[in-house]
Write an enzyme that holds these catalytic residues in place. Structure first.
Site, PDB file in Angstrom:
ATOM      1  N   ASN A 244      38.873 -34.804  11.938  1.00 44.24           N
ATOM      2  CA  ASN A 244      37.922 -33.744  12.292  1.00 44.24           C
ATOM      3  C   ASN A 244      37.441 -33.136  10.980  1.00 44.24           C
ATOM      4  OD1 ASN A 244      36.569 -31.492  13.142  1.00 44.24           O
ATOM      5  ND2 ASN A 244      38.361 -30.461  14.029  1.00 44.24           N
ATOM      6  N   TRP A 245      36.219 -33.486  10.611  1.00 42.37           N
ATOM      7  CA  TRP A 245      35.699 -33.025   9.314  1.00 42.37           C
ATOM      8  C   TRP A 245      35.277 -31.564   9.340  1.00 42.37           C
ATOM      9  CZ3 TRP A 245      32.098 -37.643   7.446  1.00 42.37           C
ATOM     10  CH2 TRP A 245      32.899 -38.763   7.215  1.00 42.37           C
ATOM     11  N   LYS A 246      35.272 -30.972  10.517  1.00 42.16           N
ATOM     12  CA  LYS A 246      34.841 -29.573  10.668  1.00 42.16           C
ATOM     13  C   LYS A 246      33.495 -29.383   9.964  1.00 42.16           C
ATOM     14  CE  LYS A 246      39.610 -28.269  11.389  1.00 42.16           C
ATOM     15  NZ  LYS A 246      40.667 -27.280  11.313  1.00 42.16           N
TER      16      LYS A 246
ATOM     17  N   HIS B 283      38.323 -27.035  20.777  1.00 43.50           N
ATOM     18  CA  HIS B 283      39.108 -26.803  19.556  1.00 43.50           C
ATOM     19  C   HIS B 283      39.392 -25.301  19.430  1.00 43.50           C
ATOM     20  CE1 HIS B 283      40.248 -26.545  15.350  1.00 43.50           C
ATOM     21  NE2 HIS B 283      40.525 -27.829  15.425  1.00 43.50           N
TER      22      HIS B 283
ATOM     23  N   GLU C 165      39.247 -23.373  17.032  1.00 46.45           N
ATOM     24  CA  GLU C 165      38.231 -22.630  16.263  1.00 46.45           C
ATOM     25  C   GLU C 165      37.041 -22.278  17.154  1.00 46.45           C
ATOM     26  OE1 GLU C 165      38.068 -25.418  13.012  1.00 46.45           O
ATOM     27  OE2 GLU C 165      40.069 -24.766  12.434  1.00 46.45           O
TER      28      GLU C 165
ATOM     29  N   GLU D  66      47.443 -28.778  19.318  1.00 45.74           N
ATOM     30  CA  GLU D  66      47.277 -28.178  17.999  1.00 45.74           C
ATOM     31  C   GLU D  66      47.773 -26.733  18.026  1.00 45.74           C
ATOM     32  OE1 GLU D  66      44.020 -30.513  15.636  1.00 45.74           O
ATOM     33  OE2 GLU D  66      43.147 -28.753  16.567  1.00 45.74           O
TER      34      GLU D  66
ATOM     35  N   GLY E 147      45.530 -25.694   9.165  1.00 56.94           N
ATOM     36  CA  GLY E 147      45.043 -25.284   7.852  1.00 56.94           C
ATOM     37  C   GLY E 147      46.010 -24.393   7.096  1.00 56.94           C
TER      38      GLY E 147
ATOM     39  N   SER F 169      47.985 -29.390  10.050  1.00 57.06           N
ATOM     40  CA  SER F 169      48.569 -29.704   8.744  1.00 57.06           C
ATOM     41  C   SER F 169      49.209 -31.099   8.692  1.00 57.06           C
ATOM     42  CB  SER F 169      49.566 -28.623   8.322  1.00 57.06           C
ATOM     43  OG  SER F 169      48.892 -27.380   8.166  1.00 57.06           O
TER      44      SER F 169
ATOM     45  N   GLY G  20      42.587 -32.447  10.172  1.00 54.20           N
ATOM     46  CA  GLY G  20      41.504 -31.667   9.590  1.00 54.20           C
ATOM     47  C   GLY G  20      41.378 -31.946   8.103  1.00 54.20           C
ATOM     48  N   GLY G  21      41.893 -31.028   7.286  1.00 59.18           N
ATOM     49  CA  GLY G  21      41.724 -31.077   5.828  1.00 59.18           C
ATOM     50  C   GLY G  21      41.974 -32.443   5.193  1.00 59.18           C
TER      51      GLY G  21
HETATM   52  P1  13P Z   1      44.329 -29.218   9.450  1.00 57.39           P
HETATM   53  O1  13P Z   1      44.753 -30.659   9.460  1.00 57.39           O
HETATM   54  O2  13P Z   1      43.411 -28.887   8.307  1.00 57.39           O
HETATM   55  O3  13P Z   1      45.492 -28.289   9.604  1.00 57.39           O
HETATM   56  O4  13P Z   1      43.400 -29.012  10.764  1.00 57.39           O
HETATM   57  C1  13P Z   1      43.884 -29.426  11.992  1.00 57.39           C
HETATM   58  C2  13P Z   1      42.775 -29.367  12.962  1.00 57.39           C
HETATM   59  O5  13P Z   1      42.326 -28.298  13.350  1.00 57.39           O
HETATM   60  C3  13P Z   1      42.212 -30.643  13.433  1.00 57.39           C
HETATM   61  O6  13P Z   1      41.348 -30.461  14.498  1.00 57.39           O
END
Ligand code: 13P
Length: 257
Positions: free
Chosen positions: A11-13, A101, A103, A173, A179, A219, A240-241
């Site tokens: 997920n590149w956000k 998600h 967020e 999640e 993050g 993470s 994510g990251g």
């Molecule tokens: P991180 O891997 O950056 O913690 O993000 C997880 C996430 O929200 C994937 O959708």
């Protein structure tokens, strides 16, 4: 029991413009090979503005990475300024859509009802939702994790046929792990995923709950993916990251090496 193929999604956000998205996709495809794709379904979910560029890259270079979107609206078309329809995504050969998600729920007020509408719209357009569920730190500390994810799963799949639920992906999640560099222990993640699988059984029966793939997200890094994937209840990861760096993401996809 059905064999569940692991699914690892990036997920590149809100990262990468369409130039860097193409570079990232090409580098990732250079690092992965047939053996990886045989073992794992690999998905990347770029921002909307990158989807066409990434899709063209995947298609022209015959890269077997699936394309995912990070959100969509539930209507097919209309006066919904700023929204993107599931049909538009399907036309772009998007096959997965992240829905609900944390967020989106926390920053953009997405409700369980909106998540349910999106899940149904994504399925109706022939794509697979990746339904995100998870608890806050306060909920965890109050012992409310189970109740939270049970409610989210029940609402997300309300009115969805058992056969359709069986094709879905769920991502567990925990919000406090996103993050933060603080991941759930593999034992904790697997235990909550067990609760989620129970909720899917409740909503759609035992067969669907055995078939549905449930990822862990929060993470995930090259250094912790192997121990997470060693748990039979964990069917993959939503990253994510670490998915922004093709080297790291390729190492995550190759978790068993
Ligand atoms: P991180 O891997 O950056 O913690 O993000 C997880 C996430 O929200 C994937 O959708």
């Amino acid at each position: 029991m059905p064999e569940r193929k692991p699914i690892i999604a990036g997920n590149w956000k809100m990262h990468h413009d369409h130039f860097t998205a193409i570079q990232c996709t090409q580098k990732l495809s250079y690092l992965l090979d047939k053996k990886d794709y045989d073992q794992v379904d690999v998905v990347i979910c770029p921002p909307f503005t990158d989807l066409r560029s990434v899709q063209t890259t995947l298609e022209s270079d015959r890269i077997p990475i699936a394309l995912g979107a990070q959100n969509c609206y539930w209507e097919k078309e209309g006066a919904f300024t700023g929204e993107v329809s599931p049909l538009m995504l399907a036309k772009l050969k998007v096959t997965f859509v992240i829905v609900g998600h944390s967020e989106r729920r926390e920053l953009f007020g997405e409700t369980d009802d909106a998540v349910n509408r999106k899940v149904r719209a994504v399925l109706a357009a022939g794509m697979t939702p990746i339904v995100c569920v998870g608890e806050t730190l306060e909920e965890r500390e109050a012992g409310a994790t189970e109740g939270k994810v049970l409610g989210q799963v029940a609402e997300a799949f309300a009115g969805v046929s058992k056969a359709a639920v069986a094709t879905c992906v769920v991502a567990y999640e925990p919000i406090w792990a996103i993050g933060t560099g603080r991941n759930a222990t593999p034992e904790d993640a697997e235990a909550t995923i067990g609760v989620i699988r129970g909720a899917v059984a409740e909503a759609a029966g035992a067969e669907a709950s055995e078939a549905v793939r449930i990822q862990y997200g929060g993470s995930v890094k090259p250094g912790n993916i192997a121990e997470l994937m060693a748990r039979p209840g964990i069917d993959g990861a939503l990253v994510g990251g670490a998915s922004l760096d093709p080297d790291d993401f390729a190492r995550i996809v190759r978790f068993s090496e």
